[in-house]
Structures are given as C-alpha cells and as structure tokens.
Design a protein around this motif. Sequence first.
Motif, PDB file in Angstrom:
ATOM      1  N   ILE A  73       0.815  -1.262  -0.102  1.00  0.00           N
ATOM      2  CA  ILE A  73      -0.079   0.004   0.061  1.00  0.00           C
ATOM      3  C   ILE A  73       0.973   1.379   0.041  1.00  0.00           C
ATOM      4  O   ILE A  73       0.391   2.287  -0.485  1.00  0.00           O
ATOM      5  CB  ILE A  73      -0.981  -0.195   1.176  1.00  0.00           C
ATOM      6  N   LYS A  74       2.084   1.044   0.390  1.00  0.00           N
ATOM      7  CA  LYS A  74       2.868   2.076   0.484  1.00  0.00           C
ATOM      8  C   LYS A  74       3.422   2.719  -0.697  1.00  0.00           C
ATOM      9  O   LYS A  74       3.685   3.949  -1.106  1.00  0.00           O
ATOM     10  CB  LYS A  74       4.375   1.993   1.418  1.00  0.00           C
ATOM     11  N   SER A  75       3.362   1.868  -1.848  1.00  0.00           N
ATOM     12  CA  SER A  75       4.080   2.209  -2.997  1.00  0.00           C
ATOM     13  C   SER A  75       2.582   2.441  -4.040  1.00  0.00           C
ATOM     14  O   SER A  75       2.720   3.161  -5.174  1.00  0.00           O
ATOM     15  CB  SER A  75       4.815   1.101  -3.537  1.00  0.00           C
ATOM     16  N   ILE A  76       1.444   2.101  -3.475  1.00  0.00           N
ATOM     17  CA  ILE A  76       0.119   2.025  -4.286  1.00  0.00           C
ATOM     18  C   ILE A  76      -0.385   3.405  -4.051  1.00  0.00           C
ATOM     19  O   ILE A  76      -0.895   4.019  -5.008  1.00  0.00           O
ATOM     20  CB  ILE A  76      -0.833   0.958  -3.815  1.00  0.00           C
ATOM     21  N   LEU A  77      -0.552   3.855  -2.651  1.00  0.00           N
ATOM     22  CA  LEU A  77      -1.446   4.944  -2.472  1.00  0.00           C
ATOM     23  C   LEU A  77      -0.954   6.279  -3.494  1.00  0.00           C
ATOM     24  O   LEU A  77      -1.428   7.062  -3.730  1.00  0.00           O
ATOM     25  CB  LEU A  77      -1.303   5.330  -0.931  1.00  0.00           C
ATOM     26  N   PRO A  78       0.432   6.445  -3.311  1.00  0.00           N
ATOM     27  CA  PRO A  78       0.856   7.710  -4.057  1.00  0.00           C
ATOM     28  C   PRO A  78       0.578   7.623  -5.526  1.00  0.00           C
ATOM     29  O   PRO A  78       0.149   8.491  -6.264  1.00  0.00           O
ATOM     30  CB  PRO A  78       2.335   7.694  -3.841  1.00  0.00           C
ATOM     31  N   SER A  79       0.788   6.464  -6.176  1.00  0.00           N
ATOM     32  CA  SER A  79       0.291   6.135  -7.449  1.00  0.00           C
ATOM     33  C   SER A  79      -1.159   6.275  -7.896  1.00  0.00           C
ATOM     34  O   SER A  79      -1.704   6.786  -9.045  1.00  0.00           O
ATOM     35  CB  SER A  79       0.695   4.813  -8.037  1.00  0.00           C
ATOM     36  N   LEU A  80      -2.073   5.917  -6.839  1.00  0.00           N
ATOM     37  CA  LEU A  80      -3.369   6.264  -6.911  1.00  0.00           C
ATOM     38  C   LEU A  80      -3.884   7.810  -6.766  1.00  0.00           C
ATOM     39  O   LEU A  80      -4.773   8.244  -7.559  1.00  0.00           O
ATOM     40  CB  LEU A  80      -4.124   5.559  -5.990  1.00  0.00           C
ATOM     41  N   GLY A  81      -3.021   8.386  -5.767  1.00  0.00           N
ATOM     42  CA  GLY A  81      -3.121   9.925  -5.824  1.00  0.00           C
ATOM     43  C   GLY A  81      -2.894  10.608  -7.216  1.00  0.00           C
ATOM     44  O   GLY A  81      -3.530  11.306  -7.673  1.00  0.00           O
ATOM     45  N   ASN A  82      -1.830  10.204  -7.948  1.00  0.00           N
ATOM     46  CA  ASN A  82      -1.528  10.637  -9.255  1.00  0.00           C
ATOM     47  C   ASN A  82      -2.621  10.384 -10.260  1.00  0.00           C
ATOM     48  O   ASN A  82      -3.019  10.851 -11.237  1.00  0.00           O
ATOM     49  CB  ASN A  82      -0.057   9.870  -9.670  1.00  0.00           C
ATOM     50  N   GLU A  83      -3.130   9.122 -10.044  1.00  0.00           N
ATOM     51  CA  GLU A  83      -4.421   8.540 -10.981  1.00  0.00           C
ATOM     52  C   GLU A  83      -5.379   9.597 -10.758  1.00  0.00           C
ATOM     53  O   GLU A  83      -6.199   9.894 -11.595  1.00  0.00           O
ATOM     54  CB  GLU A  83      -4.630   7.177 -10.805  1.00  0.00           C
ATOM     55  N   PHE A  84      -5.765   9.961  -9.569  1.00  0.00           N
ATOM     56  CA  PHE A  84      -6.773  10.877  -9.178  1.00  0.00           C
ATOM     57  C   PHE A  84      -6.753  12.178  -9.942  1.00  0.00           C
ATOM     58  O   PHE A  84      -7.420  12.873 -10.559  1.00  0.00           O
ATOM     59  CB  PHE A  84      -6.987  11.220  -7.756  1.00  0.00           C
ATOM     60  N   ILE A  85      -5.385  12.686  -9.826  1.00  0.00           N
ATOM     61  CA  ILE A  85      -4.917  13.747 -10.533  1.00  0.00           C
ATOM     62  C   ILE A  85      -5.271  13.839 -12.143  1.00  0.00           C
ATOM     63  O   ILE A  85      -5.713  14.817 -12.626  1.00  0.00           O
ATOM     64  CB  ILE A  85      -3.440  14.506 -10.294  1.00  0.00           C
TER      65      ILE A  85
END
Length: 234
Positions: A158-170
């Motif tokens: 989850i530590k590497s997934i969450l930032p990438s999901l944040g970028n996906e939201f952007i």
Amino acid sequence: MRAAVNYDKQKIEGNFLQRTWKIAVRYWPMFLEGLGMTLGLAFVTVLGGTLIGTAFALIKLSKNRFIQLLSSAYVEAIRGTPLLLQLWLFVSIFAAINSDIPMLVSVIVALIINSSAYVAEIIRGGILSVDKGQWEAAKSLGMSNQHMMVKIIFPQAIKSILPSLGNEFIMMVKETSLASSFYIGELMSVNNIVKTATYFSLEPLTIAAIIYLIVTYSLSKLVKYMERRMRVSD
C-alpha cells in the motif's frame, strides 16, 4: 436567449484581464459547481476503478494461464484505445439498451472502466514490489494465499500503491474534461455554457485553466507530502 447574450456582451467590456475578472466574478457559482462535479467524477472514477482494478490485478497474478490472458487482454484493450472513444462507445451502448439511462451514468461507467485498467497495473506493480522474502516467509508459516495477501503483502504494497493512486486521481481530474462532449456539468461544460452566454472564448477558457492548475498543483503537492511521510515511516 439572444437578448440575454447581447446584454452580457454590453456589460462585459474592457481589456482581456478586465473581461476575465468580470466573467469570473459573475459566473463563479457556475465554475464552482463545475469544479465540484469534476472532483466528484474523479473521486467516483478512481474509487470504482480501484475496486475493479484490484480484481484484475489479482487475476493477472494468478497461476491460471487462461484468466491471466483474459485480464491482460482487458487491460491492453482499455489502455490501447482513447478515452474519448470509450466514452462515446459506452454512451452509445447504454442508449441502445435503454434510452432512459441518464447520460451521466454512461459517462461514469466509461471513466471507471478506463481507470480500472491503469489502476490494475498500479496495484499489480505494488504487490510485486514487496520483497520475495516476505512471500516465502508467509508461505513457510503455512498461510493461505488470501491470508498472506491481507496480512503481509497488501499492508506493505500500500505504501507504493497510494501515491500512484493519488496521481491517478490527478490525471482523472484532467481527463474528465473529455466528458464535456456530453454536457454533464463538469468544469469544461461550464466553460462552454459561459462562452455561449458571453460570446467570449478565451476568457472562460483562461478561468477554467487557472482552476485546473490550482487544483492539480495542490493535489500534486499533497501526493508528494504523502510520499515523503511514507518514506519516513519506512
């Protein structure tokens, strides 16, 4: 409508900056409402895309070759075609099934399907980033695959997934602009409405661009902060 448009045209005068300011002041509730719709669409899209993408990520990691191929074909088909094409495709399909289905539903489904293909790769990459020793240790303890994923692998991934999901939201905040083709009320739809009402094109576009820039810049800073916090926790 023509009288109202002429009235706006007479009232909004001055140079470019003055006109932009006057349009922003006059139509700010519409732009604010459009921003709310944009953010809502992006949130629902990434949430739905995460649920579906997680399923496809786990399928791609399974040992069954057939369902692996099906999952890969789904991801490649979605990632290999333009989002605008997918929007029109789903709108047309839903209209053919039932013309009473709201346009917004068709657009949301298309956006979720599009996002799920990208999120599937984000989650799969996050899972695979976990050290192989963790997998082997969990198996040596006799954990089932499901128990291992829930207790060992996902908490670390989850530590590497969450930032990438944040970028996906952007990314989805910007991608929702394509939904303006169907006038569902997001930010670019508001831009088109204001442009029609004022006979000015550049000024409403400038306002929309500034709003997008402020929102995406703020969100990107939030994602970077989240990444730093997670690195510290490591």
